[in-house]
Design a protein around this motif. Structure first.
Motif, PDB file in Angstrom:
ATOM      1  N   ASN A 304       0.824  -1.203   0.000  1.00  0.00           N
ATOM      2  CA  ASN A 304       0.000   0.000   0.000  1.00  0.00           C
ATOM      3  C   ASN A 304       0.863   1.260   0.000  1.00  0.00           C
ATOM      4  O   ASN A 304       0.572   2.226  -0.714  1.00  0.00           O
ATOM      5  CB  ASN A 304      -0.932  -0.014   1.218  1.00  0.00           C
ATOM      6  CG  ASN A 304      -1.804   1.209   1.289  1.00  0.00           C
ATOM      7  OD1 ASN A 304      -1.509   2.155   2.037  1.00  0.00           O
ATOM      8  ND2 ASN A 304      -2.875   1.225   0.529  1.00  0.00           N
ATOM      9  N   TRP A 305       1.939   1.242   0.775  1.00  0.00           N
ATOM     10  CA  TRP A 305       2.844   2.401   0.814  1.00  0.00           C
ATOM     11  C   TRP A 305       3.485   2.621  -0.557  1.00  0.00           C
ATOM     12  O   TRP A 305       3.533   3.753  -1.052  1.00  0.00           O
ATOM     13  CB  TRP A 305       3.933   2.173   1.864  1.00  0.00           C
ATOM     14  CG  TRP A 305       5.088   3.117   1.725  1.00  0.00           C
ATOM     15  CD1 TRP A 305       5.147   4.418   2.141  1.00  0.00           C
ATOM     16  CD2 TRP A 305       6.349   2.838   1.105  1.00  0.00           C
ATOM     17  NE1 TRP A 305       6.369   4.966   1.813  1.00  0.00           N
ATOM     18  CE2 TRP A 305       7.124   4.022   1.181  1.00  0.00           C
ATOM     19  CE3 TRP A 305       6.904   1.708   0.492  1.00  0.00           C
ATOM     20  CZ2 TRP A 305       8.418   4.096   0.665  1.00  0.00           C
ATOM     21  CZ3 TRP A 305       8.175   1.786  -0.023  1.00  0.00           C
ATOM     22  CH2 TRP A 305       8.928   2.957   0.063  1.00  0.00           C
ATOM     23  N   ALA A 306       3.966   1.560  -1.193  1.00  0.00           N
ATOM     24  CA  ALA A 306       4.673   1.695  -2.461  1.00  0.00           C
ATOM     25  C   ALA A 306       3.758   2.204  -3.570  1.00  0.00           C
ATOM     26  O   ALA A 306       4.147   3.066  -4.371  1.00  0.00           O
ATOM     27  CB  ALA A 306       5.292   0.357  -2.864  1.00  0.00           C
ATOM     28  N   THR A 307       2.527   1.685  -3.633  1.00  0.00           N
ATOM     29  CA  THR A 307       1.623   2.071  -4.717  1.00  0.00           C
ATOM     30  C   THR A 307       1.075   3.482  -4.536  1.00  0.00           C
ATOM     31  O   THR A 307       0.626   4.102  -5.500  1.00  0.00           O
ATOM     32  CB  THR A 307       0.445   1.086  -4.823  1.00  0.00           C
ATOM     33  OG1 THR A 307      -0.192   0.971  -3.543  1.00  0.00           O
ATOM     34  CG2 THR A 307       0.918  -0.275  -5.277  1.00  0.00           C
ATOM     35  N   THR A 383      11.530   6.786   3.032  1.00  0.00           N
ATOM     36  CA  THR A 383      11.570   6.093   1.738  1.00  0.00           C
ATOM     37  C   THR A 383      12.788   5.182   1.650  1.00  0.00           C
ATOM     38  O   THR A 383      12.695   4.021   1.224  1.00  0.00           O
ATOM     39  CB  THR A 383      11.587   7.108   0.579  1.00  0.00           C
ATOM     40  OG1 THR A 383      10.402   7.911   0.635  1.00  0.00           O
ATOM     41  CG2 THR A 383      11.651   6.394  -0.766  1.00  0.00           C
ATOM     42  N   VAL A 384      13.938   5.706   2.080  1.00  0.00           N
ATOM     43  CA  VAL A 384      15.159   4.896   2.073  1.00  0.00           C
ATOM     44  C   VAL A 384      15.028   3.711   3.028  1.00  0.00           C
ATOM     45  O   VAL A 384      15.343   2.561   2.683  1.00  0.00           O
ATOM     46  CB  VAL A 384      16.387   5.754   2.445  1.00  0.00           C
ATOM     47  CG1 VAL A 384      17.633   4.875   2.581  1.00  0.00           C
ATOM     48  CG2 VAL A 384      16.625   6.838   1.399  1.00  0.00           C
ATOM     49  N   LEU A 385      14.531   3.984   4.233  1.00  0.00           N
ATOM     50  CA  LEU A 385      14.411   2.921   5.238  1.00  0.00           C
ATOM     51  C   LEU A 385      13.412   1.848   4.816  1.00  0.00           C
ATOM     52  O   LEU A 385      13.642   0.648   5.037  1.00  0.00           O
ATOM     53  CB  LEU A 385      13.998   3.520   6.589  1.00  0.00           C
ATOM     54  CG  LEU A 385      15.036   4.392   7.298  1.00  0.00           C
ATOM     55  CD1 LEU A 385      14.473   4.913   8.618  1.00  0.00           C
ATOM     56  CD2 LEU A 385      16.319   3.606   7.551  1.00  0.00           C
ATOM     57  N   LEU A 386      12.304   2.255   4.199  1.00  0.00           N
ATOM     58  CA  LEU A 386      11.298   1.270   3.810  1.00  0.00           C
ATOM     59  C   LEU A 386      11.752   0.434   2.622  1.00  0.00           C
ATOM     60  O   LEU A 386      11.377  -0.744   2.509  1.00  0.00           O
ATOM     61  CB  LEU A 386       9.967   1.963   3.502  1.00  0.00           C
ATOM     62  CG  LEU A 386       9.163   2.367   4.745  1.00  0.00           C
ATOM     63  CD1 LEU A 386       7.990   3.259   4.377  1.00  0.00           C
ATOM     64  CD2 LEU A 386       8.673   1.137   5.511  1.00  0.00           C
ATOM     65  N   THR A 387      12.542   1.019   1.724  1.00  0.00           N
ATOM     66  CA  THR A 387      13.103   0.197   0.647  1.00  0.00           C
ATOM     67  C   THR A 387      14.092  -0.821   1.223  1.00  0.00           C
ATOM     68  O   THR A 387      14.153  -1.972   0.772  1.00  0.00           O
ATOM     69  CB  THR A 387      13.802   1.059  -0.409  1.00  0.00           C
ATOM     70  OG1 THR A 387      14.761   1.904   0.214  1.00  0.00           O
ATOM     71  CG2 THR A 387      12.814   1.917  -1.161  1.00  0.00           C
TER      72      THR A 387
END
Length: 481
Positions: A304-307, A383-387
């Motif tokens: 959900n976060w990515a889309t 964004t960096v941490l979630l990737t």
């Protein structure tokens, strides 16, 4: 039907002070090994895997080949912007919002199909091994990329994206499993090998960043890149064959390391594998149940976060900043994910699955919490941490299966967990998108689901970690069932 008592032929090790001997189930000597050659060298092993150096070089060559064959298909956030720029799935008098919904559906379908396919790919891996997964995965990836090229290049074939993207994703996932064949060739660095396997796809997914750079300079490179990579993947399907270990050799390496018998299936028997996997789950029902619940919660929240990242950043900071973040996403996803995969792998091999899971829990909680902050700097950091967190997630699933399944059931256990995620993807992805479309078009629309799911991502993981205090995970390869 074959009963569980009718076991397939076995491999085990008999040793004294000086010699190790590989026996079959009738105690016939298969291969003798000098103790001085263990584990550095096996003179009777296949040429490319006879020494540690050759194994390492073979793995590196296969890794480079799979980068080409995997295709830039999983960094969909950056791919989506390219599809938008090329007006893919944008019929006359249709808004970009409708286009975004169609592309989100394709992403959900692609991942759902690719992950659900593991229900069959897992048992096939237990039977065929990496020797077939490298070539077949590259071929599938090539077919999918050529289909994506046709969908982008010819407007009348835009609909092909609904079929080509899932095929390309399935090929990319299958490619990665080719490197899983090295897990027992380097038994003290198993999680690093898993990290290298996922890194091939991650590095391939940096391509959209460079395509976007060329596009901004007026060079239309997207369709041609898809076509060239599709042809290259077909070539890789042939070149990768010598560097993929056979399943028999993988079992031999597992037997040497674990010093106990390893089931060696000679014919595919789906039901026997399933029953043995179910029996394994019955031995560890709490760990499997909590881990599966945690995986579904984290995966759905990450998806959900990515889309929705582009639309959230667009509402918070405007279109220019949103474009910059999503254009850079492929680069962040590729290189930050690569570093995270290798670093997390080394950490897990050093401290063990139990303590590594603690690190992952803290990492996820921090990353998801930061993603709810509306400051631009914090959004970049999250964004960096979630990737990186996504790379850790991709890593921990097969690592769990190495500990909680017998070596010859690794594929089935991994396939079962991954297929459940795929079904969750297909079930929840469209529902979440439909629900969000009913909400006002504000930043909260895209943050609300993460807020709701944060507790679901943390609670089962914390309970599982507490369970492992009293019932630690088994050592890799120690489960015999």
């Amino acid at each position: 039907m074959v009963s569980l008592a009718e076991k397939a032929p076995l491999l085990h090790i008999q040793h004294d002070d000086d010699d190790y001997t590989l026996l079959d189930d009738s105690n016939h000597v298969q291969q003798p090994y000098s103790k001085n050659n263990l584990p550095q060298e096996y003179n009777n092993d296949p040429f490319f895997f006879r020494t540690t150096t050759r194994r390492l070089l073979s793995m590196c060559l296969l890794f480079l080949l799979l980068i080409i064959a995997s295709g830039p298909v999983l960094a969909f956030l950056s791919l989506e912007q390219l599809f938008v720029k090329y007006n893919v799935l944008l019929p006359t008098n249709t808004s970009h919002a409708s286009q975004a919904t169609a592309l989100s559906d394709i992403y959900n379908i692609g991942l759902g199909v690719g992950l659900s396919a593991f229900f069959f790919l897992g048992p096939l891996y237990d039977w065929l091994g990496a020797k077939w997964f490298g070539p077949v995965g590259a071929l599938l990836g090539g077919v999918g990329l050529i289909g994506m090229w046709a969908a982008v290049h010819f407007k009348q074939y835009n609909y092909l994206l609904y079929y080509a993207y899932p095929i390309a994703v399935t090929g990319s996932f299958t490619n990665g499993m080719a490197l899983y064949g090295y897990v027992w060739l380097f038994p003290h660095h198993q999680t690093v090998i898993l990290g290298i396997a996922s890194s091939a796809t991650l590095i391939s997914d940096t391509a959209p960043y460079f395509i976007n750079l060329l596009d901004k300079k007026g060079i239309s490179a997207f369709p041609d890149t898809l076509f060239i990579l599709g042809i290259a993947a077909g070539v890789v399907s042939i070149l990768s064959i010598p560097f993929c270990p056979t399943k028999t050799f993988e079992f031999e390496c597992a037997a040497r390391h674990n010093n106990h018998e390893i089931h060696k299936p000679q014919v595919p028997n789906f039901m026997v594998l399933m029953r043995r996997t179910v029996d394994t789950i019955k031995v560890y029902p709490v760990s499997y149940g909590l881990f599966l619940f945690w995986c579904i919660s984290v995966w759905v929240t990450l998806l959900n976060w990515a889309t929705n990242l582009f639309y959230l950043e667009n509402k918070l900071f405007g279109n220019h900043t949103a474009d910059q973040i999503t254009d850079d996403f492929a680069l962040i996803y590729g290189f930050a994910g690569f570093l995270a995969s290798i670093s997390f792998g080394a950490l897990c091999d050093g401290v063990g699955l139990k303590h590594f899971f603690t690190v992952i829990l803290i990492f996820y909680t921090t990353a998801f919490a930061l993603s709810l902050d509306r400051a631009l700097t914090v959004q970049w950091i999250s964004t960096v941490l979630l990737t990186m967190a996504l790379s850790g997630f991709i890593l921990i699933m097969p690592r769990f299966c190495i500990s909680f399944a017998a070596p010859d059931l690794f594929g089935f256990a991994f396939g079962f967990i991954t297929a459940v995620l795929g079904l969750a993807n297909l079930a929840f992805g469209p529902l979440i998108t439909s629900y969000q479309n009913t909400l006002p078009d504000t930043p909260q629309r895209y943050m609300q689901f993460t807020e709701l799911m944060l507790a679901a991502c943390v609670l089962p993981g914390v309970i599982l970690r507490l369970v492992w205090i009293w019932h630690p995970p088994p050592e890799p390869g120690s489960v015999e069932l």
